[in-house]
Design a protein around this motif. Sequence first.
Motif, PDB file in Angstrom:
ATOM      1  N   ILE A 139       0.816  -1.349  -0.406  1.00 30.53           N
ATOM      2  CA  ILE A 139      -0.407  -0.344   0.136  1.00 30.53           C
ATOM      3  C   ILE A 139       1.074   1.321  -0.182  1.00 30.53           C
ATOM      4  CG2 ILE A 139      -1.733  -1.191   0.655  1.00 30.53           C
ATOM      5  CD1 ILE A 139      -1.761  -0.108   3.831  1.00 30.53           C
ATOM      6  N   TYR A 148       2.476   4.748   0.210  1.00 31.96           N
ATOM      7  CA  TYR A 148       2.557   6.651   1.300  1.00 31.96           C
ATOM      8  C   TYR A 148       2.316   7.212   0.106  1.00 31.96           C
ATOM      9  CZ  TYR A 148       6.028   4.569   4.260  1.00 31.96           C
ATOM     10  OH  TYR A 148       7.129   3.742   5.433  1.00 31.96           O
ATOM     11  N   HIS A 178       4.444   6.688  -9.275  1.00 33.67           N
ATOM     12  CA  HIS A 178       4.847   7.234 -10.329  1.00 33.67           C
ATOM     13  C   HIS A 178       5.081   6.077 -10.928  1.00 33.67           C
ATOM     14  CE1 HIS A 178       8.324   5.832  -7.798  1.00 33.67           C
ATOM     15  NE2 HIS A 178       8.169   6.071  -6.763  1.00 33.67           N
ATOM     16  N   SER A 230       3.957  -2.454 -10.219  1.00 30.95           N
ATOM     17  CA  SER A 230       4.312  -3.560  -9.198  1.00 30.95           C
ATOM     18  C   SER A 230       2.776  -3.820  -9.020  1.00 30.95           C
ATOM     19  CB  SER A 230       4.276  -2.353  -7.475  1.00 30.95           C
ATOM     20  OG  SER A 230       5.893  -2.348  -7.341  1.00 30.95           O
ATOM     21  N   ASP A 234      -1.608   4.071   2.068  1.00 32.31           N
ATOM     22  CA  ASP A 234      -0.636   3.865   3.939  1.00 32.31           C
ATOM     23  C   ASP A 234      -0.365   5.589   3.994  1.00 32.31           C
ATOM     24  OD1 ASP A 234       1.075   3.339   6.035  1.00 32.31           O
ATOM     25  OD2 ASP A 234       2.983   2.277   4.911  1.00 32.31           O
ATOM     26  N   TYR A 274      -3.295  -6.159   4.691  1.00 34.07           N
ATOM     27  CA  TYR A 274      -3.852  -7.501   3.846  1.00 34.07           C
ATOM     28  C   TYR A 274      -4.406  -8.563   4.100  1.00 34.07           C
ATOM     29  CZ  TYR A 274       1.029  -6.138   2.349  1.00 34.07           C
ATOM     30  OH  TYR A 274       2.072  -5.038   1.155  1.00 34.07           O
ATOM     31  N   ALA A 297       8.457  -4.021  -4.135  1.00 33.88           N
ATOM     32  CA  ALA A 297      10.188  -3.877  -4.788  1.00 33.88           C
ATOM     33  C   ALA A 297      11.196  -4.130  -2.884  1.00 33.88           C
ATOM     34  CB  ALA A 297      10.486  -3.390  -5.245  1.00 33.88           C
ATOM     35  N   ASP A 313      12.678  -3.030  -1.637  1.00 35.43           N
ATOM     36  CA  ASP A 313      13.347  -2.092  -0.268  1.00 35.43           C
ATOM     37  C   ASP A 313      12.495  -2.487   0.534  1.00 35.43           C
ATOM     38  OD1 ASP A 313      10.653  -1.564  -2.085  1.00 35.43           O
ATOM     39  OD2 ASP A 313      10.432   0.344  -1.538  1.00 35.43           O
ATOM     40  N   ILE A 314      11.243  -2.984   0.460  1.00 36.08           N
ATOM     41  CA  ILE A 314      10.806  -3.467   1.721  1.00 36.08           C
ATOM     42  C   ILE A 314      10.212  -4.970   1.696  1.00 36.08           C
ATOM     43  CG2 ILE A 314       9.257  -1.899   2.121  1.00 36.08           C
ATOM     44  CD1 ILE A 314       7.021  -2.062   0.460  1.00 36.08           C
ATOM     45  N   HIS A 334      10.300  -7.804  -6.577  1.00 36.66           N
ATOM     46  CA  HIS A 334      11.090  -7.255  -8.252  1.00 36.66           C
ATOM     47  C   HIS A 334      12.192  -5.919  -7.627  1.00 36.66           C
ATOM     48  CE1 HIS A 334       8.669  -3.233  -7.767  1.00 36.66           C
ATOM     49  NE2 HIS A 334       7.727  -4.265  -7.532  1.00 36.66           N
ATOM     50  N   TRP A 342      13.203   0.300 -10.916  1.00 42.05           N
ATOM     51  CA  TRP A 342      12.889   1.180 -12.230  1.00 42.05           C
ATOM     52  C   TRP A 342      13.977   2.131 -11.954  1.00 42.05           C
ATOM     53  CZ3 TRP A 342      11.536   0.218 -16.634  1.00 42.05           C
ATOM     54  CH2 TRP A 342      11.055  -1.196 -16.729  1.00 42.05           C
TER      55      TRP A 342
HETATM   56  N1  MSP Z   1       3.876   2.487   2.878  1.00 40.51           N
HETATM   57  C1  MSP Z   1       4.944   1.396   2.717  1.00 40.51           C
HETATM   58  C2  MSP Z   1       4.244  -0.075   2.089  1.00 40.51           C
HETATM   59  C3  MSP Z   1       3.582  -0.098   3.211  1.00 40.51           C
HETATM   60  S1  MSP Z   1       2.649  -2.375   2.454  1.00 40.51           S
HETATM   61  C4  MSP Z   1       2.517  -3.266   3.931  1.00 40.51           C
HETATM   62  C5  MSP Z   1       5.727   1.662   0.931  1.00 40.51           C
HETATM   63  N2  MSP Z   1       5.726   2.507   0.635  1.00 40.51           N
HETATM   64  S2  MSP Z   1       5.725   2.935  -0.964  1.00 40.51           S
HETATM   65  O1  MSP Z   1       5.446   4.142  -1.044  1.00 40.51           O
HETATM   66  O2  MSP Z   1       7.850   3.766  -1.103  1.00 40.51           O
HETATM   67  O3  MSP Z   1       6.058   2.298  -2.193  1.00 40.51           O
HETATM   68  C6  MSP Z   1       6.861   1.533  -1.890  1.00 40.51           C
HETATM   69  C7  MSP Z   1       7.142   0.403  -2.991  1.00 40.51           C
HETATM   70  O4  MSP Z   1       6.759   1.113  -4.604  1.00 40.51           O
HETATM   71  C8  MSP Z   1       8.183  -0.785  -3.437  1.00 40.51           C
HETATM   72  O5  MSP Z   1       7.974  -1.651  -2.922  1.00 40.51           O
HETATM   73  C9  MSP Z   1       7.330  -1.121  -5.051  1.00 40.51           C
HETATM   74  O6  MSP Z   1       6.818  -1.987  -5.042  1.00 40.51           O
HETATM   75  C10 MSP Z   1       6.879  -0.372  -5.628  1.00 40.51           C
HETATM   76  N3  MSP Z   1       8.036   1.194  -5.639  1.00 40.51           N
HETATM   77  C11 MSP Z   1       8.220   2.411  -5.654  1.00 40.51           C
HETATM   78  N4  MSP Z   1       9.332   3.049  -6.504  1.00 40.51           N
HETATM   79  C12 MSP Z   1       9.838   1.957  -7.431  1.00 40.51           C
HETATM   80  C13 MSP Z   1      11.283   2.138  -8.459  1.00 40.51           C
HETATM   81  N5  MSP Z   1      11.699   2.751  -8.898  1.00 40.51           N
HETATM   82  N6  MSP Z   1      11.054   0.855  -8.559  1.00 40.51           N
HETATM   83  C14 MSP Z   1       9.593  -0.089  -8.696  1.00 40.51           C
HETATM   84  N7  MSP Z   1       9.137  -0.051  -7.798  1.00 40.51           N
HETATM   85  C15 MSP Z   1       9.178   0.581  -7.195  1.00 40.51           C
HETATM   86  O7  MSP Z   1       7.002   1.167   1.151  1.00 40.51           O
END
Ligand code: MSP
Length: 661
Positions: free
Chosen positions: A12, A14, A20, A26, A51, A236, A259, A261-262, A288, A291
């Motif tokens: 979910i 932020y 973007h 995703s 989120d 979830y 991705a 990062d988490i 994954h 990008w």
């Molecule tokens: N809110 C948390 C996630 C909570 S899930 C219970 C969060 N949010 S986020 O807005 O930062 O989204 C992160 C996710 O966005 C990554 O895990 C990925 O799915 C997607 N992406 C954001 N930037 C990205 C790239 N540059 N490339 C690919 N996917 C990435 O973390």
Amino acid sequence: METKTFYITTPIYYVNANPHLGHAYSTVVCDALARFHKLRGEDVRFLTGTDEHGDKIAKSAAKQGRSPQEFVDEISSHFRNLWPKLDIQNDYFMRTTNPEHVRLVQKFLQKVYDNGDIYFGEFGGHYCTGCERFYTEKELVNGLCPQHLTKPEYIKEKNYFFRMSRYMPWLRQYVLDHPDFVRPDRYRSELLGLIDSGGLEDLCISRPKSRLSWGIELPFDRDYVTYVWFDALLNYITALGWPDGPDYKKYWPGEHLVAKDILKPHGVFWPCMLHSAGLPVYQHLNVHGYWLMRDTKMSKSLGNVVHPERMIELFGSDAFRYFMLAEMHFGSDANFNYDALITRINSDLANDLGNLFSRVLTMTAKYEDSVVPQPRDKTEEDRAITDLCSTALRNFSDLFGNVHFARAIDALWELVRALNKYVDTQAPWALAKEGKTERLKTVLYVLLASMRKVALALWPVMPHAATLMLQQLGEEIKEGEKPNLTIDDEIACFGGLYPGTKVAPSSNIFPRIDTKAMLELLEKESKAEMEKAAAAKKVAEGAADAKKDEAVLPNVTFDQFKACDLRVGTVKVCEKLPKSDRILRLMIDFAEGQPRQILSGLAEFYKPEELVGRQVIAVLNLEPRKIRGAMSNGMVLTAEKDGKLTLIAPSVPMPDGSRIG
Ligand code: MSP
């Protein structure tokens, strides 16, 4: 036989920034997987959402002078409105500010608390607002947050902790026993590495309300809130109505996609939380890469963000989805570049696929009046192509189901290219000319029936175009609806297309792009955006400099201000505090009967003898403090400029003890 279920979720997102390319990717992958499982005849549910709690969001809202709720409502709607434009068919959209989610998070917290897995304790750590989490000393890189490369703030406070360390041996064994729990494999190894590093301590899950109120109140302590992970991950299951909702009973455990990062919150925190609460853990975590734009992570401040809406306007949702799925090898990072996007559209879609549809349908119109002909005896070439058709479809299906989207598409394109070659070698126009009508009918049938299978397989990737292609081949399928076919049936036998079916007389689904003109336009747009970002950065830096000296403090009430006892007094005695270079000991007469001792860090700026006889202003009812063994019973007021302190005094002499207010 009971229908298999499939439940897939995106992270979910932020709501501190607009969607973007990364978010779009995703979400498209999850949509493609959901559709693929529908094609397998499964009962599918797909969740995405936003989120909305935490420091970062509260700060972004404050920056715009808006309430957090107003702010999150707006950005959340940007995500929600984008998804239909990308043909995303999600079943739920969960927002963490949804009252039902809040209620269920509290229920979950209470359950884990009652199990004895949440305790109260003191903790000091390096807090990164960007990540909304504490880092241990070991995790920092040169003292900086490894994600944001910014210096975290050291915070020490009392909080609630989730006893996560208790579950590490269990988690390790679970990951070892379930080889595809996290995929691709490299992230499973990364997770095991994390567990084995021994750095996984108990998880801090709360914030005192005095510091952050934009979170979910703890059910067992109203002075604290939970936020981010113990809130967000639960979406979830709250979306399914855990614990009693029929959807929870039917669809959980499902699988997640994130991705890299988490990986940690999903690979470590979440399974431990579920296990602690006695719930089954999810089936797979699909991870994954990023990008990148010219090898750099996209960022608004660099102005190198790819805007999904613009991509849809310029190329259409289908081509954009196709590109993302075909270009990124799931698990690895990929560079986004417009050249590659246009090349794929022109060569894969316009040349290979579009051309196949266009030529075969035109010929069917010309030679068979747009009616699917009855095939006759098959030649070796026909058999080769029908065999390739089922192999390609089987490979596509196996690879797609195992999240190898790019390879799955390659497997299908092997067939598309072979079909074009088959047109060239069988030359229906020559067969027509030579009057070989039986052979012509067979060749056209082989082509049309294979194309139908290609179109069906592409429904998860390009739903709109695939629907059009299926319609052109006489399938009864409505826009936005699932084809009434299953991929397994289509793999099992060639055919499926009935002779006598009416097909479209022509097809032009993927027009070619003028590469030069499009690249010029995109170049111009990205240049403008980068300049805009650079200008915005400059303005922000200027504002930050101006603000450095005046930290933004919360308002105090008039009564709070009145409660400060500020008075004028005259310095009677002044000397350096023994064993201190910085502190002066002042005895000041506030007409209280005897002078009061106040210590102040003025030694660098004033000689003691300069101050004797001077009037100052001080706060008298500040709690007394012991400094280097001496008591300070108040504080004299000073102004600061570039680190230099200057005493504040009344502009004309005033009687000692005069009140300031
Ligand atoms: N809110 C948390 C996630 C909570 S899930 C219970 C969060 N949010 S986020 O807005 O930062 O989204 C992160 C996710 O966005 C990554 O895990 C990925 O799915 C997607 N992406 C954001 N930037 C990205 C790239 N540059 N490339 C690919 N996917 C990435 O973390």
